[in-house]
Scaffold this active site. Structure first.
Site, PDB file in Angstrom:
ATOM      1  N   ASP A  15     -20.537 -11.318   3.096  1.00 45.12           N
ATOM      2  CA  ASP A  15     -21.427 -10.854   4.180  1.00 45.12           C
ATOM      3  C   ASP A  15     -21.861 -12.041   5.045  1.00 45.12           C
ATOM      4  O   ASP A  15     -21.867 -11.978   6.273  1.00 45.12           O
ATOM      5  CB  ASP A  15     -22.635 -10.079   3.630  1.00 45.12           C
ATOM      6  CG  ASP A  15     -23.338 -10.761   2.462  1.00 45.12           C
ATOM      7  OD1 ASP A  15     -22.800 -11.754   1.917  1.00 45.12           O
ATOM      8  OD2 ASP A  15     -24.442 -10.302   2.085  1.00 45.12           O
TER       9      ASP A  15
ATOM     10  N   TYR B 155      -6.686  -2.477  -3.022  1.00 49.51           N
ATOM     11  CA  TYR B 155      -5.502  -1.850  -2.428  1.00 49.51           C
ATOM     12  C   TYR B 155      -4.517  -1.378  -3.499  1.00 49.51           C
ATOM     13  O   TYR B 155      -3.824  -0.400  -3.312  1.00 49.51           O
ATOM     14  CB  TYR B 155      -4.763  -2.855  -1.529  1.00 49.51           C
ATOM     15  CG  TYR B 155      -5.297  -2.976  -0.130  1.00 49.51           C
ATOM     16  CD1 TYR B 155      -6.598  -3.382   0.111  1.00 49.51           C
ATOM     17  CD2 TYR B 155      -4.473  -2.720   0.963  1.00 49.51           C
ATOM     18  CE1 TYR B 155      -7.063  -3.521   1.403  1.00 49.51           C
ATOM     19  CE2 TYR B 155      -4.928  -2.861   2.253  1.00 49.51           C
ATOM     20  CZ  TYR B 155      -6.229  -3.258   2.467  1.00 49.51           C
ATOM     21  OH  TYR B 155      -6.689  -3.402   3.748  1.00 49.51           O
TER      22      TYR B 155
ATOM     23  N   ASP C  49      -8.712  -8.480   4.754  1.00 44.46           N
ATOM     24  CA  ASP C  49      -8.325  -7.516   5.790  1.00 44.46           C
ATOM     25  C   ASP C  49      -9.414  -7.485   6.865  1.00 44.46           C
ATOM     26  O   ASP C  49      -9.144  -7.580   8.062  1.00 44.46           O
ATOM     27  CB  ASP C  49      -8.156  -6.132   5.154  1.00 44.46           C
ATOM     28  CG  ASP C  49      -7.806  -5.066   6.179  1.00 44.46           C
ATOM     29  OD1 ASP C  49      -6.947  -5.339   7.045  1.00 44.46           O
ATOM     30  OD2 ASP C  49      -8.408  -3.973   6.138  1.00 44.46           O
TER      31      ASP C  49
ATOM     32  N   LYS D 149     -17.933 -12.041  -3.418  1.00 43.62           N
ATOM     33  CA  LYS D 149     -19.227 -11.350  -3.517  1.00 43.62           C
ATOM     34  C   LYS D 149     -19.675 -11.525  -4.970  1.00 43.62           C
ATOM     35  O   LYS D 149     -19.929 -10.552  -5.702  1.00 43.62           O
ATOM     36  CB  LYS D 149     -19.037  -9.874  -3.114  1.00 43.62           C
ATOM     37  CG  LYS D 149     -20.319  -9.094  -2.953  1.00 43.62           C
ATOM     38  CD  LYS D 149     -21.132  -9.466  -1.724  1.00 43.62           C
ATOM     39  CE  LYS D 149     -22.485  -8.761  -1.734  1.00 43.62           C
ATOM     40  NZ  LYS D 149     -23.402  -9.250  -0.681  1.00 43.62           N
TER      41      LYS D 149
ATOM     42  N   ASP E 158      -9.453  -9.514  10.831  1.00 47.71           N
ATOM     43  CA  ASP E 158      -9.610  -8.796  12.105  1.00 47.71           C
ATOM     44  C   ASP E 158     -10.732  -9.434  12.920  1.00 47.71           C
ATOM     45  O   ASP E 158     -10.608  -9.632  14.131  1.00 47.71           O
ATOM     46  CB  ASP E 158      -9.956  -7.311  11.865  1.00 47.71           C
ATOM     47  CG  ASP E 158      -8.735  -6.410  11.962  1.00 47.71           C
ATOM     48  OD1 ASP E 158      -7.620  -6.900  11.688  1.00 47.71           O
ATOM     49  OD2 ASP E 158      -8.884  -5.219  12.301  1.00 47.71           O
TER      50      ASP E 158
HETATM   51  C1  IPM Z   1      -3.313  -5.239   7.992  1.00 52.60           C
HETATM   52  C2  IPM Z   1      -3.459  -3.753   8.149  1.00 52.60           C
HETATM   53  C3  IPM Z   1      -2.976  -3.101   6.873  1.00 52.60           C
HETATM   54  C4  IPM Z   1      -3.860  -3.602   5.738  1.00 52.60           C
HETATM   55  C5  IPM Z   1      -2.942  -1.565   6.910  1.00 52.60           C
HETATM   56  C6  IPM Z   1      -2.092  -1.068   8.050  1.00 52.60           C
HETATM   57  C7  IPM Z   1      -2.511  -0.968   5.612  1.00 52.60           C
HETATM   58  O1  IPM Z   1      -4.766  -3.418   8.460  1.00 52.60           O
HETATM   59  O2  IPM Z   1      -2.180  -5.710   7.820  1.00 52.60           O
HETATM   60  O3  IPM Z   1      -4.333  -5.928   8.060  1.00 52.60           O
HETATM   61  O4  IPM Z   1      -4.961  -3.058   5.529  1.00 52.60           O
HETATM   62  O5  IPM Z   1      -3.451  -4.533   5.055  1.00 52.60           O
HETATM   63 MG    MG Z   2      -6.023  -5.100   8.824  1.00 55.96          MG
END
Ligand code: IPM
Ligand code: MG
Length: 356
Positions: A223, A142, A247, A191, A251
């Protein structure tokens, strides 16, 4: 206590859910005799529209001088076509790095009332889902160099994923200390079979682990971890990983709880000033319809009370009020099921305030 909170109302459903979190904070202030002074700090798409940039200097300054920052969600299709420095996400990334928030904690926990909402088989859910992802937040791909050039007559793009020892060790400490307050297990995800940055990650985490003999450390490739999260999430207590892997895995971790609208997160640096936000997005499709679930936002405010202000009794009161509302069968549309009562965002906020 007197505390100043920078408020980022955000885009889409952001302002609606923020209103409910602020109502909850007002109820807490009232009951426990605190004064919370809220100062708006525009960020995201609305700031692009108004000031031409996603994180105006004044907003960053407001966040850097407040005791803590509450953020709803930013972004939306309206700004998708903008150049990368003028996108709402840039505001968020600049805020994280500007505040030095290297550690992002995202809990994945199943609410007993909502376990039917998990996409996993009941036999897996019954073993329990209660872990946290500790994500490194201001390093890796990032924040490495991004370049798009020509190579062999065609476009070529690269993003550099780099980590220094101190960046790894400080997040490792957070993970071990988090585990000490939980079930004392850290799984470090990398990884290392392919990436140098992961080899260094593994070495440094292993060294830091020596200072925490009461915590059990394991290592897992990313993975495999993605697979294990859906196969047997009960094995995890604390997962620590770098920014991009975190990230993705966070999710996935939220999805298996079936309630992405319910999950808060905290981002902290060296001090107690943090940034607290629900992990869901700005949901432009339901914005302005009083249909959003404000609970992730409200629980983020509870996390702020606990971690930045040391108000654990107050945080417990908010979390208990949320649990009671769920036990009373109150639901927003996203988590509605048979026999429950469906409420709008405002009504859910009010119901939680009444239970504080
Ligand atoms: C998160 C989001 C952000 C990230 C985006 C919106 C830049 O997906 O907070 O997980 O990738 O960190
Ligand atoms: Mg995210």
């Amino acid at each position: 206590m007197n505390k100043t909170i920078a408020i980022i109302r955000g885009d889409g459903i952001g302002p609606e859910i923020m209103d409910e979190a602020l109502n909850v904070l007002a109820a807490v202030a009232d009951k426990y005799g605190h004064v919370f002074t809220c100062v708006d700090a525009p960020m995201g798409g609305n700031a692009i529209d108004k000031f031409g940039e996603p994180l105006p200097k004044d907003s960053l300054e407001t966040c850097l001088t407040a005791d803590s920052v509450l953020l709803s969600a930013v972004g939306g299709p309206k700004w998708d076509g903008m150049p990368k420095d003028k996108r709402p996400e840039r505001g968020l990334l600049n805020l994280r790095s500007g505040m030095g928030l290297f550690s992002n904690i995202r809990p994945a926990r199943i609410f007993p009332e909502l376990k039917d909402a998990s996409p996993l088989k009941p036999s897996i859910v019954e073993r329990g889902i209660d872990f946290v992802v500790v994500r490194e937040l201001i390093g890796g791909a990032y924040f490495g160099e991004h370049t798009t050039t020509k190579r062999g007559g065609e476009d070529y793009a690269q993003d550099i994923m780099g980590y220094s020892e101190h960046e790894i060790s400080r997040i490792a400490h957070v993970a071990f200390q988090t585990a000490q307050k939980r079930r004392k297990k850290v799984c470090s995800v990398d990884k290392a079979n392919v990436l140098d940055s992961s080899k260094l990650w593994r070495r440094v985490v292993t060294e830091v682990a020596k200072q925490y003999p009461d915590v059990e450390l394991s290592h897992m490739y990313v993975d495999n971890c993605a697979m294990q999260i859906v196969k047997d999430p009960s094995q995890f207590d604390v997962i620590v990983t770098e920014n991009l892997f975190g990230d993705i895995l966070s999710d996935e971790a939220s999805e298996i709880t079936g309630s992405i609208g319910m999950i808060p997160s905290s981002s902290l640096g060296e001090g107690t000033r943090g940034l607290y936000e629900p992990i869901h997005g700005s949901a432009p499709d339901i914005a302005g319809k009083n249909a959003a679930n404000p609970i992730g936002m409200i629980l983020s405010a509870a996390m702020m009370l606990r971690f930045s202000f040391g108000m654990s009794e107050e945080a417990d009161a908010v979390e208990n009020a949320v649990n009671t509302a769920l036990r009373d069968g109150l639901r927003t549309g996203d988590m509605m099921s048979d026999g429950c009562t469906q409420l709008g965002c405002r009504e859910m906020g009010r119901a939680i305030c009444e239970r504080i």
